[in-house]
Each structure stands twice: as structure tokens, then as C-alpha cells.
Design a protein around this motif. Sequence first.
Motif, PDB file in Angstrom:
ATOM      1  N   PRO A   5       0.834  -1.207   0.000  1.00 47.70           N
ATOM      2  CA  PRO A   5       0.000   0.000   0.000  1.00 47.70           C
ATOM      3  C   PRO A   5       0.868   1.257   0.000  1.00 47.70           C
ATOM      4  CG  PRO A   5      -0.018  -1.050   2.154  1.00 47.70           C
ATOM      5  CD  PRO A   5       0.737  -1.956   1.230  1.00 47.70           C
ATOM      6  N   GLU A   6       0.344   2.286  -0.606  1.00 46.24           N
ATOM      7  CA  GLU A   6       1.038   3.580  -0.627  1.00 46.24           C
ATOM      8  C   GLU A   6       1.143   4.099   0.795  1.00 46.24           C
ATOM      9  OE1 GLU A   6       2.700   7.275  -1.837  1.00 46.24           O
ATOM     10  OE2 GLU A   6       2.576   5.348  -2.853  1.00 46.24           O
ATOM     11  N   PRO A   7       2.345   4.523   1.209  1.00 42.83           N
ATOM     12  CA  PRO A   7       2.478   5.113   2.546  1.00 42.83           C
ATOM     13  C   PRO A   7       1.581   6.346   2.681  1.00 42.83           C
ATOM     14  CG  PRO A   7       4.627   4.652   1.601  1.00 42.83           C
ATOM     15  CD  PRO A   7       3.615   4.453   0.505  1.00 42.83           C
ATOM     16  N   SER A   8       1.173   6.602   3.905  1.00 44.32           N
ATOM     17  CA  SER A   8       0.283   7.735   4.155  1.00 44.32           C
ATOM     18  C   SER A   8       1.021   9.057   3.989  1.00 44.32           C
ATOM     19  CB  SER A   8      -0.274   7.642   5.579  1.00 44.32           C
ATOM     20  OG  SER A   8       0.748   7.908   6.525  1.00 44.32           O
ATOM     21  N   GLU A   9       0.230  10.103   3.823  1.00 44.10           N
ATOM     22  CA  GLU A   9       0.825  11.444   3.737  1.00 44.10           C
ATOM     23  C   GLU A   9       1.570  11.780   5.029  1.00 44.10           C
ATOM     24  OE1 GLU A   9       1.232  13.460   1.106  1.00 44.10           O
ATOM     25  OE2 GLU A   9       0.371  11.773   0.022  1.00 44.10           O
ATOM     26  N   ARG A  10       1.057  11.283   6.136  1.00 41.99           N
ATOM     27  CA  ARG A  10       1.717  11.523   7.422  1.00 41.99           C
ATOM     28  C   ARG A  10       3.104  10.876   7.453  1.00 41.99           C
ATOM     29  NH1 ARG A  10      -0.880  13.072  12.399  1.00 41.99           N
ATOM     30  NH2 ARG A  10       0.593  12.772  14.090  1.00 41.99           N
ATOM     31  N   GLU A  11       3.203   9.628   6.953  1.00 40.10           N
ATOM     32  CA  GLU A  11       4.507   8.968   6.878  1.00 40.10           C
ATOM     33  C   GLU A  11       5.455   9.753   5.979  1.00 40.10           C
ATOM     34  OE1 GLU A  11       3.969   4.245   7.232  1.00 40.10           O
ATOM     35  OE2 GLU A  11       2.637   5.200   5.753  1.00 40.10           O
ATOM     36  N   HIS A  12       4.944  10.199   4.840  1.00 37.50           N
ATOM     37  CA  HIS A  12       5.771  11.012   3.938  1.00 37.50           C
ATOM     38  C   HIS A  12       6.256  12.271   4.636  1.00 37.50           C
ATOM     39  CE1 HIS A  12       5.644   8.854   0.134  1.00 37.50           C
ATOM     40  NE2 HIS A  12       4.377   8.564   0.387  1.00 37.50           N
ATOM     41  N   ALA A  13       5.402  12.897   5.416  1.00 32.64           N
ATOM     42  CA  ALA A  13       5.793  14.117   6.125  1.00 32.64           C
ATOM     43  C   ALA A  13       6.899  13.834   7.132  1.00 32.64           C
ATOM     44  CB  ALA A  13       4.578  14.733   6.829  1.00 32.64           C
ATOM     45  N   VAL A  14       6.786  12.732   7.859  1.00 35.60           N
ATOM     46  CA  VAL A  14       7.831  12.370   8.829  1.00 35.60           C
ATOM     47  C   VAL A  14       9.129  12.080   8.097  1.00 35.60           C
ATOM     48  CG1 VAL A  14       8.550  10.684  10.581  1.00 35.60           C
ATOM     49  CG2 VAL A  14       6.198  11.553  10.576  1.00 35.60           C
ATOM     50  N   TRP A  15       9.063  11.294   7.026  1.00 30.75           N
ATOM     51  CA  TRP A  15      10.272  10.993   6.252  1.00 30.75           C
ATOM     52  C   TRP A  15      10.917  12.273   5.736  1.00 30.75           C
ATOM     53  CZ3 TRP A  15       7.504   6.853   2.851  1.00 30.75           C
ATOM     54  CH2 TRP A  15       7.394   5.660   3.560  1.00 30.75           C
ATOM     55  N   ASP A  16      10.098  13.172   5.181  1.00 34.19           N
ATOM     56  CA  ASP A  16      10.632  14.422   4.634  1.00 34.19           C
ATOM     57  C   ASP A  16      11.324  15.244   5.724  1.00 34.19           C
ATOM     58  OD1 ASP A  16       9.698  13.744   2.125  1.00 34.19           O
ATOM     59  OD2 ASP A  16       7.935  15.054   2.225  1.00 34.19           O
TER      60      ASP A  16
END
Length: 101
Positions: A5-16
Amino acid sequence: MSQEPEPSEREHAVWDRVRRTATGMNHHRAKAALDEARKAAEESPSAGGTTPDTQTELEEWERITETLADHAGAYDPATDPFVQGQLAARSRRARASTRRG
């Protein structure tokens, strides 16, 4: 073949956020940041262990630290093969979605 599944926007924000912080760090500095993140997670008042955001942050610091372990230079998301693979996959999914819709 099942797709993850595509990671959530929240996960992307943490990674960024972690990647921005790590940019320019060498392995020793990234390792120190990982140690600080672990310490902060251990001292967190949240009951029941780490939060999903904290876990995502720790995992990203671990990945970056491992990436830099055999790299003499500084961290740069633009040259991180994992990050570039993620960006390419998101772009392919977006193009496929546009063609279907």
C-alpha cells in the motif's frame, strides 16, 4: 504479485522532516541523531510505547544511518537510491491513476 500500500501522507511528512534534518550529515552525525531520537522515544510520556510517527522517524534515521555506513560523504536525498525509487514509484502510480481516471 501484491503491491504494497502507498504510505500515508503523514509517513511522507515524517520521512521528509527526517531527510531535511539529515541533509549534509555524515555517518557519525546521523548516528548521533538516531541515538537522540531513540533517547527521546524512550523518555516519551506516551503510554504503550512509541507512537506511529516516532516509529516512522526511528526507522528512517536507522535507514539513513545504514545508508551512510559505507559512504564517506554527506547525506543527500537527491542521491539516495531509496528516496529516488520512492519518487519514481509515486510518479508511476500518479500517471497510471490519471490514465484510468
